[in-house]
Design an enzyme around this catalytic site. Structure first.
Site, short mmCIF file in Angstrom:
data_model
loop_
_atom_site.label_atom_id
_atom_site.label_comp_id
_atom_site.label_asym_id
_atom_site.label_seq_id
_atom_site.Cartn_x
_atom_site.Cartn_y
_atom_site.Cartn_z
N CYS A 84 43.53 58.67 -15.60
CA CYS A 84 43.84 58.52 -17.16
C CYS A 84 45.18 58.20 -17.55
CB CYS A 84 43.00 60.02 -17.54
SG CYS A 84 42.92 60.05 -19.28
N HIS A 187 37.87 58.87 -15.82
CA HIS A 187 37.95 60.13 -15.00
C HIS A 187 36.77 59.77 -13.68
CE1 HIS A 187 40.61 62.68 -17.20
NE2 HIS A 187 40.24 61.78 -18.34
N GLU A 189 36.10 61.99 -11.48
CA GLU A 189 35.81 63.18 -10.96
C GLU A 189 34.48 63.54 -12.28
OE1 GLU A 189 38.96 64.24 -14.18
OE2 GLU A 189 38.50 62.60 -12.56
#
EC number: 4.3.2.10
Length: 207
Positions: A84, A187, A189
């Protein structure tokens, strides 16, 4: 083998979900460490720099925390992943709240998204368009879904460093790389299958 993977905690966001995803995908015998200690960062075998917030503020936090020098030292030779704003900080400069120099690793400038009338920030799921192969993108093809939250994007000055884009009123930079350094605007994750695959690939990447 991953060895010791360090997630840099410079106070630029909650790292809980990132830590959880990296621990889930880590090879057996590897170590995942979250730290804001520059000496611990220097002992990393591979490094992850997440970031949330304005470009200028995040660059300031990296410097004020004493971590910038350690991050730059590790990222000269060892595998590096920016996430990011952590990816945006790899650029030459950003213009959020005024012009601010970046780390200068990627030939790009961070400017506000021109979304062609769509809402900004660009928030939610979007499809990736993979432009060129890379070991960290192995098994991740065009059409893979990724989760984005950002109002500013890296405008590339060297298209050879651009690995993938998403479409949001026009192409939006999604993945960049140069040598042992890679960055994702989305992102991983939070990107489920594609994101976990990318994390697993990064933890095994030997540039």
């Amino acid at each position: 083998m991953s060895g010791r993977c360090v997630l840099v905690d410079a106070g630029m966001g909650n790292l809980h979900s990132a830590e959880k995803a990296f621990r889930r995908m880590a090879p057996e015998g590897s170590e995942i460490v979250v730290t804001g200690d520059p000496d611990a960062v220097r002992r990393a075998d591979r490094l992850v720099l997440p970031g949330d917030g304005a470009f200028r503020w995040c660059m300031g936090r990296l410097g004020a925390s004493g971590l910038r020098e350690a991050v730059e030292e590790v990222a000269r030779e060892r595998p590096f992943l920016g996430i990011c704003v952590g990816m945006q900080m790899m650029a030459r400069r950003g213009f959020e709240h005024g012009e601010t120099p970046g780390l200068g690793w990627i030939a790009g400038e961070v400017r506000r998204i021109d979304a062609g009338g769509r809402p900004v920030p660009h928030m939610g799921w979007n499809d990736l368009s993979v432009l060129r192969p890379h070991p960290v993108l192995e098994g991740i093809g065009s059409g893979a879904h990724a989760y984005f939250v950002h109002g500013w994007q890296m405008e590339m000055l060297d298209e050879g460093q651009l690995l993938a884009t998403a479409d949001y009123g026009g192409p939006v930079t999604a993945v960049v790389a140069e040598g042992n350094r890679l960055g994702t605007q989305f992102h991983p994750e939070k990107s489920q299958e594609a994101g976990l695959r990318l994390i697993a690939n990064f933890l095994r990447w030997d540039p």
